[in-house]
Design a protein around this motif. Structure first.
Motif, short mmCIF file in Angstrom:
data_model
loop_
_atom_site.label_atom_id
_atom_site.label_comp_id
_atom_site.label_asym_id
_atom_site.label_seq_id
_atom_site.Cartn_x
_atom_site.Cartn_y
_atom_site.Cartn_z
N VAL A 22 0.83 -1.21 0.00
CA VAL A 22 0.00 0.00 0.00
C VAL A 22 0.87 1.25 0.00
N LEU A 23 1.88 1.27 0.86
CA LEU A 23 2.75 2.44 0.92
C LEU A 23 3.57 2.59 -0.36
N ALA A 24 4.02 1.47 -0.92
CA ALA A 24 4.77 1.52 -2.18
C ALA A 24 3.90 2.10 -3.30
N LEU A 25 2.64 1.68 -3.37
CA LEU A 25 1.74 2.19 -4.40
C LEU A 25 1.37 3.65 -4.14
N MET A 26 1.29 4.04 -2.89
CA MET A 26 1.02 5.44 -2.58
C MET A 26 2.18 6.34 -3.03
N ILE A 27 3.40 5.87 -2.84
CA ILE A 27 4.56 6.63 -3.29
C ILE A 27 4.55 6.73 -4.81
N TRP A 28 4.23 5.63 -5.48
CA TRP A 28 4.20 5.62 -6.94
C TRP A 28 3.11 6.54 -7.48
N SER A 29 1.92 6.46 -6.93
CA SER A 29 0.83 7.34 -7.38
C SER A 29 1.13 8.79 -6.99
N GLY A 30 1.85 8.98 -5.87
CA GLY A 30 2.24 10.32 -5.49
C GLY A 30 3.17 10.96 -6.50
N MET A 31 3.97 10.16 -7.17
CA MET A 31 4.86 10.68 -8.21
C MET A 31 4.07 11.15 -9.41
N TRP A 32 2.93 10.49 -9.71
CA TRP A 32 2.06 10.96 -10.80
C TRP A 32 1.53 12.36 -10.48
N ILE A 33 1.25 12.58 -9.18
CA ILE A 33 0.75 13.89 -8.75
C ILE A 33 1.89 14.91 -8.76
N TYR A 34 3.03 14.50 -8.26
CA TYR A 34 4.17 15.41 -8.16
C TYR A 34 4.62 15.91 -9.53
N TRP A 35 4.47 15.08 -10.57
CA TRP A 35 4.87 15.46 -11.92
C TRP A 35 4.26 16.79 -12.34
N ALA A 36 3.02 17.05 -11.92
CA ALA A 36 2.31 18.26 -12.36
C ALA A 36 2.93 19.53 -11.80
N ASN A 37 3.72 19.41 -10.74
CA ASN A 37 4.35 20.60 -10.15
C ASN A 37 5.62 20.17 -9.42
N ASP A 38 6.60 19.70 -10.18
CA ASP A 38 7.84 19.16 -9.58
C ASP A 38 8.85 20.28 -9.36
N ILE A 63 5.21 8.16 -16.30
CA ILE A 63 4.61 8.79 -15.13
C ILE A 63 3.96 10.11 -15.49
N ASP A 64 4.32 10.67 -16.63
CA ASP A 64 3.84 11.99 -17.01
C ASP A 64 2.37 11.96 -17.46
N HIS A 65 1.69 13.10 -17.29
CA HIS A 65 0.31 13.30 -17.72
C HIS A 65 -0.67 12.30 -17.10
N LYS A 66 -0.49 12.02 -15.81
CA LYS A 66 -1.38 11.09 -15.11
C LYS A 66 -1.84 11.69 -13.78
N LEU A 67 -2.03 13.00 -13.77
CA LEU A 67 -2.38 13.68 -12.53
C LEU A 67 -3.69 13.16 -11.96
N ALA A 68 -4.76 13.12 -12.76
CA ALA A 68 -6.07 12.68 -12.27
C ALA A 68 -6.03 11.23 -11.80
N GLN A 69 -5.36 10.38 -12.58
CA GLN A 69 -5.25 8.97 -12.20
C GLN A 69 -4.46 8.82 -10.90
N GLY A 70 -3.39 9.60 -10.78
CA GLY A 70 -2.58 9.54 -9.56
C GLY A 70 -3.37 9.98 -8.34
N MET A 71 -4.15 11.05 -8.47
CA MET A 71 -4.95 11.53 -7.34
C MET A 71 -6.00 10.50 -6.94
N ALA A 72 -6.63 9.87 -7.94
CA ALA A 72 -7.66 8.86 -7.64
C ALA A 72 -7.06 7.70 -6.84
N TRP A 73 -5.93 7.17 -7.32
CA TRP A 73 -5.29 6.06 -6.63
C TRP A 73 -4.79 6.48 -5.25
N HIS A 74 -4.19 7.66 -5.18
CA HIS A 74 -3.58 8.13 -3.94
C HIS A 74 -4.62 8.27 -2.83
N PHE A 75 -5.77 8.83 -3.15
CA PHE A 75 -6.77 9.09 -2.13
C PHE A 75 -7.52 7.83 -1.71
#
Length: 235
Positions: A22-38, A63-75
């Motif tokens: 779970v934590l590993a996937l949260m870090i990975w999805s967090g990178m999708w979010i971070y891409w939008a404002n790194d 990992i690029d252009h996946k902000l919405a997908q990253g937020m969905a998974w992260h939350f």
């Protein structure tokens, strides 16, 4: 002779193995979010000594252009992470496991001896205990980091609705920096933890999978003055 000794109860093993992916996937999805404002880097002014993730990294791992997908998974994973952490804390409190996990006044001295032993400076074997001082400090720190990640994450997710929390953490920008720093801390913990597991060997890993470890115990039939190996069949 060898003997099976119970080490980790089933609940602790479940919390551990649920938390790891779970934590590993949260870090990975967090990178999708971070891409939008790194924006984070090491440097000054327009000079950058180190940038955490160059654009080529994002493109190589898609990992690029996946902000919405990253937020969905992260939350979604956030709730699993929070519930698992809460149940873990409650279990350790009710079962009494916290007595072996929480650092005490001897933990820091024990942790220093563990570091010296791992570096090969201390030659004498470490005292036998379920968790040494370094483990007590590290595991307690990870629990506190989990609480910090949850609070900082909520502060940057709902900065208006949870304005009091965002303000308490220093404002939106500081809360985001703190969230990012905690994530870096998890990655460093993962690397050290996995290295230590590999170093400790299969017996230690098995204890977190099956709940027991194999230990050598003196054979009651061994003549006085002789090591157990002198009368024990190597097979």
């Amino acid at each position: 002779m060898k003997k099976l000794v119970e080490k980790h109860p089933l609940a602790i093993r479940w919390f551990h193995w649920v938390n790891f992916p779970v934590l590993a996937l949260m870090i990975w999805s967090g990178m999708w979010i971070y891409w939008a404002n790194d924006v984070y880097r090491i440097g000054w002014g327009r000079t950058t000594l180190f940038k955490f993730f160059p654009q080529s990294f994002y493109e190589a791992f898609h990992i690029d252009h996946k902000l919405a997908q990253g937020m969905a998974w992260h939350f979604v994973l956030m709730w699993v992470f929070a519930l698992n952490g809460l149940l873990y804390v409650l279990y350790t409190a009710v079962s009494g496991e916290w007595r072996e996990l929480l650092p005490n006044r001897r933990s820091f001295a024990s942790a220093w001896q563990t570091v010296l032993h791992d570096l090969g400076i201390r030659k004498a074997p470490l005292p036998k205990q379920k968790f040494n001082g370094a483990q007590q400090i590290a595991y307690t720190a990870v629990v506190l980091m989990g609480a910090g990640s949850l609070l900082t994450g909520l502060a940057i997710y709902k900065p208006t609705q949870l304005a009091w929390l965002t303000t308490a953490l220093g404002g939106y920008e500081w809360a985001r920096i703190e969230h990012f720093a905690l994530t870096v801390g998890y990655v460093l913990f993962f690397l050290v933890h996995i290295a230590q597991v590999v170093r400790a060997g299969w017996n230690n890993f098995r204890s977190m999978v099956a709940g027991f470890e194999v230990v050598d115990t003196p054979d009651s039939t061994t003549p006085a003055g002789l090591p157990p190996s002198a009368t024990t069949d190597p097979a």
